[in-house]
Motif scaffolding. Structure first.
Motif, short mmCIF file in Angstrom:
data_model
loop_
_atom_site.label_atom_id
_atom_site.label_comp_id
_atom_site.label_asym_id
_atom_site.label_seq_id
_atom_site.Cartn_x
_atom_site.Cartn_y
_atom_site.Cartn_z
N ALA A 1 0.83 -1.21 0.00
CA ALA A 1 0.00 0.00 0.00
C ALA A 1 0.86 1.26 0.00
O ALA A 1 0.54 2.25 -0.66
N THR A 2 1.96 1.21 0.73
CA THR A 2 2.85 2.36 0.80
C THR A 2 3.59 2.55 -0.52
O THR A 2 3.79 3.69 -0.97
N VAL A 3 3.98 1.46 -1.16
CA VAL A 3 4.64 1.54 -2.46
C VAL A 3 3.75 2.30 -3.45
O VAL A 3 4.21 3.22 -4.15
N GLY A 4 2.48 1.90 -3.56
CA GLY A 4 1.60 2.54 -4.52
C GLY A 4 1.42 4.02 -4.28
O GLY A 4 1.40 4.83 -5.22
N GLN A 5 1.32 4.41 -3.01
CA GLN A 5 1.10 5.82 -2.69
C GLN A 5 2.36 6.66 -2.93
O GLN A 5 2.27 7.79 -3.39
N ILE A 6 3.53 6.09 -2.64
CA ILE A 6 4.77 6.81 -2.94
C ILE A 6 4.94 6.95 -4.45
O ILE A 6 5.42 7.98 -4.95
N ALA A 7 4.54 5.91 -5.20
CA ALA A 7 4.61 6.00 -6.66
C ALA A 7 3.79 7.17 -7.17
O ALA A 7 4.22 7.94 -8.03
N LYS A 8 2.58 7.35 -6.62
CA LYS A 8 1.72 8.45 -7.04
C LYS A 8 2.32 9.80 -6.64
O LYS A 8 2.23 10.78 -7.39
N ILE A 9 2.93 9.87 -5.47
CA ILE A 9 3.58 11.11 -5.05
C ILE A 9 4.67 11.50 -6.04
O ILE A 9 4.90 12.68 -6.29
N ASN A 10 5.30 10.50 -6.66
CA ASN A 10 6.35 10.76 -7.64
C ASN A 10 5.81 10.90 -9.06
O ASN A 10 6.60 10.91 -10.01
N GLY A 11 4.50 11.00 -9.21
CA GLY A 11 3.91 11.26 -10.52
C GLY A 11 3.65 10.04 -11.37
O GLY A 11 3.27 10.17 -12.54
N ALA A 12 3.84 8.85 -10.81
CA ALA A 12 3.61 7.62 -11.57
C ALA A 12 2.16 7.16 -11.41
O ALA A 12 1.42 7.65 -10.56
N ARG A 13 1.77 6.22 -12.25
CA ARG A 13 0.45 5.61 -12.18
C ARG A 13 0.58 4.33 -11.37
O ARG A 13 1.44 3.48 -11.65
N ALA A 14 -0.28 4.14 -10.35
CA ALA A 14 -0.17 3.01 -9.43
C ALA A 14 -1.25 1.98 -9.72
O ALA A 14 -2.44 2.29 -9.72
N VAL A 15 -0.82 0.73 -9.95
CA VAL A 15 -1.72 -0.39 -10.17
C VAL A 15 -1.47 -1.41 -9.08
O VAL A 15 -0.33 -1.88 -8.92
N GLY A 16 -2.50 -1.75 -8.31
CA GLY A 16 -2.35 -2.68 -7.20
C GLY A 16 -2.98 -4.02 -7.49
O GLY A 16 -4.04 -4.10 -8.12
#
Length: 337
Positions: free
Chosen positions: A159-174
């Motif tokens: 869950a933390t990986v996905g949210q950090i990815a979004k903070i860095n401007g990436a698209r998060a798929v879980g």
């Protein structure tokens, strides 16, 4: 002072069974100089513990048969022989599966109960959160506009990986197991897409959710999930390998053809970076992680979820559930008030 503890009675074969553990009450030594007597308040349960039950070669030594099972703990200081701590202080330590422990003060980190809920020191502000932060940013290096896929995505790392990815401007798929977890990924954690790996058309759903391929795959699971991810990887994709929970109870190699050649061929043709890691390799980043994560939580950019089970006597059952994905969020045992 006595402690009630859960010890490893025998090494499990496959899923850990009740008979692999023993609960006993024993006398504790008085804290020697530089130590503290602690009462456990919360115990963290994490997938790595399954590996410590085995004597197979690993990055950490196995728990000896007859020894207390290991684990991170939040504890109250009852007595200290080091001026750095006083009775009543709250600390993060490694007391393991027991009600009380004696630990060296230099190995403890004092916590401020007013700064954040104590359980977060075992989750989003502790080892799982740091694992996500260091592994994703150091190995995955997500960039704006890229697609980041993470397995076991409702767990404290995923869950933390996905949210950090979004903070860095990436698209998060879980990727998670079951409709409830898929809903949590979208509604609670804010993933751009969420997929149930138990769905019969999982591979097709993954392809639809990653129309531009996958640039970073944060590996927590292995097995069938990895099989579906591999064809979607883009050239120069990065794969931080954090865990392989689908295999932790296996006692032999899975049946079927040897697929090592397929994997190595993909690594070669697509110039993939695949690197395993243990979060302790990146401890020089820990202070920065603490500051960043606290700021993101305060700003509402990172959410977390905890699954708190009451009572040390439920530890073994809860741990078995962790290995099959029954928990919702970071699994913590509440040992005492």
């Amino acid at each position: 002072m006595k402690t009630t503890r859960i010890v490893l009675a025998s090494r499990p074969t496959g899923t850990p069974a009740d008979e692999n553990f023993r609960t006993e009450t024993v006398e504790l030594e008085s804290p020697p100089p530089g130590s503290a007597l602690l009462q456990t308040l919360y115990l963290s349960l994490d997938p790595y513990m399954r590996g410590r039950m085995s004597d197979a070669p690993s990055y950490a030594p196995p728990v000896e048969v007859g020894a207390t099972m290991v684990g991170a703990t939040v504890s109250r200081v009852l007595e200290s022989t080091d001026p750095a701590l006083s009775s009543g202080d709250i600390v993060l330590g490694y007391g393991g599966w027991q009600t009380h422990s004696v630990e060296r003060v230099r190995h403890l980190r004092k916590l401020d109960p007013a700064a954040a809920p104590l359980t977060t020191a075992l989750g989003v502000l502790g080892m799982p959160g740091f694992t996500a932060y260091s592994g994703l940013l150091t190995i995955g290096q997500p960039k704006a506009g890229e697609t980041v896929v993470v397995a076991a995505a409702t767990g404290p790392v995923g869950a933390t990986v996905g949210q950090i990815a979004k903070i860095n401007g990436a698209r998060a798929v879980g990727i998670a197991g079951g409709p409830r977890k898929v809903e949590l990924l979208r509604e609670h954690f804010g993933f751009d897409a969420a997929i149930d790996h138990r769905a019969p058309d999982f591979a097709e759903q993954l392809a639809a959710a990653t129309p531009d391929g996958i640039d970073v795959y944060f590996e927590n699971v292995g097995g069938a999930v990895l099989d579906a991810v591999l064809p979607r990887l883009n050239k120069f994709a990065r794969i931080p390998v954090c865990g392989l929970v689908s295999q932790y109870n296996d006692s032999e190699l899975p049946p079927g053809p040897d697929r090592m050649g397929l994997l190595m061929g993909l690594i070669l043709r697509k110039s993939l970076t695949l690197r395993g890691f243990i979060q302790t390799e990146f401890l020089d980043q820990f202070d920065r992680f603490q500051a960043d994560m606290a700021g993101w939580i305060d700003a509402g950019r990172v959410a977390y979820l905890e699954d708190v089970v009451d009572g040390l006597d439920h530890t073994v059952e809860a741990f078995r559930g962790l290995l099959t994905g029954k928990n919702l969020g970071k699994l913590v045992i509440k040992v005492a008030d």
